[in-house]
Design an enzyme around this catalytic site. Sequence first.
Site, PDB file in Angstrom:
ATOM      1  N   ASP A  70     104.495  30.486  58.598  1.00 50.94           N
ATOM      2  CA  ASP A  70     103.306  29.652  58.789  1.00 50.94           C
ATOM      3  C   ASP A  70     102.782  29.153  57.450  1.00 50.94           C
ATOM      4  O   ASP A  70     102.971  29.778  56.397  1.00 50.94           O
ATOM      5  CB  ASP A  70     102.212  30.391  59.556  1.00 50.94           C
ATOM      6  CG  ASP A  70     101.749  31.673  58.873  1.00 50.94           C
ATOM      7  OD1 ASP A  70     102.602  32.387  58.305  1.00 50.94           O
ATOM      8  OD2 ASP A  70     100.532  31.972  58.921  1.00 50.94           O
ATOM      9  N   GLU A 135     100.557  34.953  58.744  1.00 46.47           N
ATOM     10  CA  GLU A 135     100.107  35.513  57.461  1.00 46.47           C
ATOM     11  C   GLU A 135      98.933  34.716  56.919  1.00 46.47           C
ATOM     12  O   GLU A 135      98.007  35.286  56.337  1.00 46.47           O
ATOM     13  CB  GLU A 135     101.254  35.503  56.453  1.00 46.47           C
ATOM     14  CG  GLU A 135     101.009  36.390  55.225  1.00 46.47           C
ATOM     15  CD  GLU A 135     100.247  35.714  54.108  1.00 46.47           C
ATOM     16  OE1 GLU A 135      99.766  36.431  53.205  1.00 46.47           O
ATOM     17  OE2 GLU A 135     100.106  34.467  54.108  1.00 46.47           O
TER      18      GLU A 135
END
Length: 382
Positions: A70, A135
């Site tokens: 991400d 994250e």
Amino acid sequence: MHKSRTLALTEELIALDSITPHDQGCQQRIMELLAPLGFRAETITSNGVTNLWARRGTQAPLFVFAGHTDVVPTGPLDKWSSLPFTPTQRDGRLYGRGAADMKTSLAAMVVAVEEFVAAHPDHAGSIAFLITSDEEGLAVDGTRVVVDLLRERGELLDYCVVGEPTSAHVLGDMIKNGRRGSLSGHLVIKGIQGHIAYPQHARNPVHEAAPALAELAAERWDEGNEYYMPTSWQISNIHAGTGANNVIPGELKIDFNFRFSTASTADGLEARVHAILDQHNLEYDLEWTLSGRPFLTPKGTLSDAVCQSICDETGVKTELSTTGGTSDGRFIADICPQVIEFGPPNASIHKIDEHVELRYIDPLKNIYRRTLEKLLAQGAPS
């Protein structure tokens, strides 16, 4: 000119607009590349978050590459020199969201493993990948979930390299061998609202809190240690009042955060804050959130292998550091005694026109491969 395999894969991954917590097929692409190498992969989903655990081998020691697919949102597209999800080479750099944080690292890890397994098909121990799409967001349904699952299975890690962008000026000048913990507080100081012309009928929480806040700001929480700077306490938000200039506020709201070292504990810091507030006879509510404990990997087998690999590849002498924000290393450290973070320079991360220098892409891959060779090639220390 021949495009390197690592560069090509980096561009593939950047082109997938995996804004947190969405993976957008990044992990599927990585799985496709790992499967022919003998990796057994499983996808672990949790509340819309996609996580990958892929392992080759069953023996110890277990070496893990960890990271996240991400990326943070792009910000205004018209501020970018080129579209953030169209990887673009310009002036010796590769531009795109995630170029530095951390799709170059992911590509370098995958290609490093391809090269290592080709050269050492019967290597010692096992290799695994732990990759999440959560994250940059809340970090609740990502690495933490996978770590909990591995702990339940008794599947413990020996070494882990997290591909966070840790370099400061040139590739390899800094790696992280730990991170500070993060402890936040939401404090509400209670007063009595009233007309500002009649202060005798009110109680101003701003005035009452000011001496306590000054004491908290001046407090020396610890002295740090060999690896950590002293613990820091900072106010991030403060608010009181109705917006009118003739009303004494009824309450004062303060958000603050500790970035703390292994020289302190969360419980100890909480107790000291309460003691200072109580000493000033304040009426208050205080809610705590511990988002990460500090972790530390002392100098040892893994840090030596990474530092030597950096030196062998680039000639750069590496600094061990615990500065910066939190990372998923804080979760992995619960089941892994040696966690090191290493990746490309971080000056452009989360910014408009995020980029990585092209000259660093293949050396990063080579350093990851050299680290594997030092730890898992036959005859390497176990």
